[in-house]
Design an enzyme around this catalytic site. Sequence first.
Site, PDB file in Angstrom:
ATOM      1  N   ASN A  10       0.856  -1.193   0.000  1.00 32.63           N
ATOM      2  CA  ASN A  10       0.000   0.000   0.000  1.00 32.63           C
ATOM      3  C   ASN A  10       0.893   1.244   0.000  1.00 32.63           C
ATOM      4  O   ASN A  10       1.527   1.551   0.997  1.00 32.63           O
ATOM      5  CB  ASN A  10      -0.886  -0.054   1.264  1.00 32.63           C
ATOM      6  N   TRP A  11       0.915   1.938  -1.126  1.00 29.87           N
ATOM      7  CA  TRP A  11       1.786   3.115  -1.238  1.00 29.87           C
ATOM      8  C   TRP A  11       1.214   4.322  -0.501  1.00 29.87           C
ATOM      9  O   TRP A  11       1.895   5.337  -0.343  1.00 29.87           O
ATOM     10  CB  TRP A  11       1.999   3.484  -2.704  1.00 29.87           C
ATOM     11  N   LYS A  12      -0.034   4.250  -0.090  1.00 31.96           N
ATOM     12  CA  LYS A  12      -0.712   5.390   0.561  1.00 31.96           C
ATOM     13  C   LYS A  12      -0.573   6.639  -0.325  1.00 31.96           C
ATOM     14  O   LYS A  12      -0.591   6.518  -1.542  1.00 31.96           O
ATOM     15  CB  LYS A  12      -0.161   5.603   1.977  1.00 31.96           C
ATOM     16  N   HIS A  95      -9.375   0.614   5.922  1.00 36.51           N
ATOM     17  CA  HIS A  95      -8.041   0.866   6.495  1.00 36.51           C
ATOM     18  C   HIS A  95      -8.211   1.839   7.660  1.00 36.51           C
ATOM     19  O   HIS A  95      -9.049   2.748   7.597  1.00 36.51           O
ATOM     20  CB  HIS A  95      -7.104   1.451   5.426  1.00 36.51           C
ATOM     21  N   GLU A 164      -4.702  -5.638  11.098  1.00 33.47           N
ATOM     22  CA  GLU A 164      -3.710  -4.570  11.218  1.00 33.47           C
ATOM     23  C   GLU A 164      -3.915  -3.826  12.533  1.00 33.47           C
ATOM     24  O   GLU A 164      -4.708  -2.868  12.598  1.00 33.47           O
ATOM     25  CB  GLU A 164      -3.882  -3.560  10.075  1.00 33.47           C
ATOM     26  N   GLY A 170       3.216   1.480  11.038  1.00 36.84           N
ATOM     27  CA  GLY A 170       4.262   2.497  10.920  1.00 36.84           C
ATOM     28  C   GLY A 170       5.081   2.725  12.187  1.00 36.84           C
ATOM     29  O   GLY A 170       5.878   3.656  12.250  1.00 36.84           O
ATOM     30  N   GLY A 226       5.008   1.045   4.736  1.00 38.23           N
ATOM     31  CA  GLY A 226       6.339   1.641   4.601  1.00 38.23           C
ATOM     32  C   GLY A 226       7.334   0.818   3.795  1.00 38.23           C
ATOM     33  O   GLY A 226       7.976   1.346   2.877  1.00 38.23           O
TER      34      GLY A 226
END
Length: 250
Positions: A10-12, A95, A164, A170, A226
């Site tokens: 997930n590149w966000k 999310h 999650e 993070g 990340g």
Amino acid sequence: MISIMLIAGNWKMNYGLKELYDFSNTFKSFEPSKDIDLCIIPPFPIIKEAKHIFQETKINVGAQCCHYKLEGSFTGDVSPKLLSEIGCDYVITGHSERRSNHFETNAYVKNTVLSLINKNITPIICVGETQEEKRKGNTFNFIKKQVSESVPIINDALIVVAYEPIWAIGSGNIPSEEEIEKIHNLIREELNSIPYLKVIYGGSVNEKNCKEIFSIPSVEGALIGGASLNFKEFLAIYNSGVKYLNSFKR
Ligand code: PEP
């Protein structure tokens, strides 16, 4: 055929076209395993280009969220219908960053999953407790409620649930192997009437800890934030999953 694992990055709200082409270069040496699906989840505007450049590969492309309605007056939102039209393979829903910043409630998530299934897109449904719930010893009940309210019982399509823990995202901290195993088993028990269910783990997965995470029996892949931004590391995580599964074949 449904693969054994899913590894999704997930590149966000990071990166753009340049990095997409860099990713494509790094993944020239990518050797896909039929046992593990790989998916990158970049920002909306580059999904179509990603689908285009990976069309001859086994690299799947996903979106980070979407609305549950197929069309209408929802300024700024994106429809599952459009995502399906451009070939999106997976969509994350629920999310924690969407739940807290964009009011994605359990009911919203459940309706989104139904629309995604209707459009033949695989949902990745995120659930996870806050630090506060964990501190109160309430993780089990919190996840149970979130799962029952966010995940519809679907019996003819793949459903992916990503555990999650919010405090792990993070932060560099991850739950113990026993904690992950316990919560994944809880999710599986709650959803035991879903025949095609994959439960994956997300939260500070990286090249160093992925081997130990993949070896937890109930873990069927990872959702990676990340570390997916470092393409060599993301590839190494994928390869570590392949190595782990291959070790059973000898
Ligand atoms: C995430 O936000 O879904 C996530 C897993 O992030 P990270 O890997 O950076 O903890």
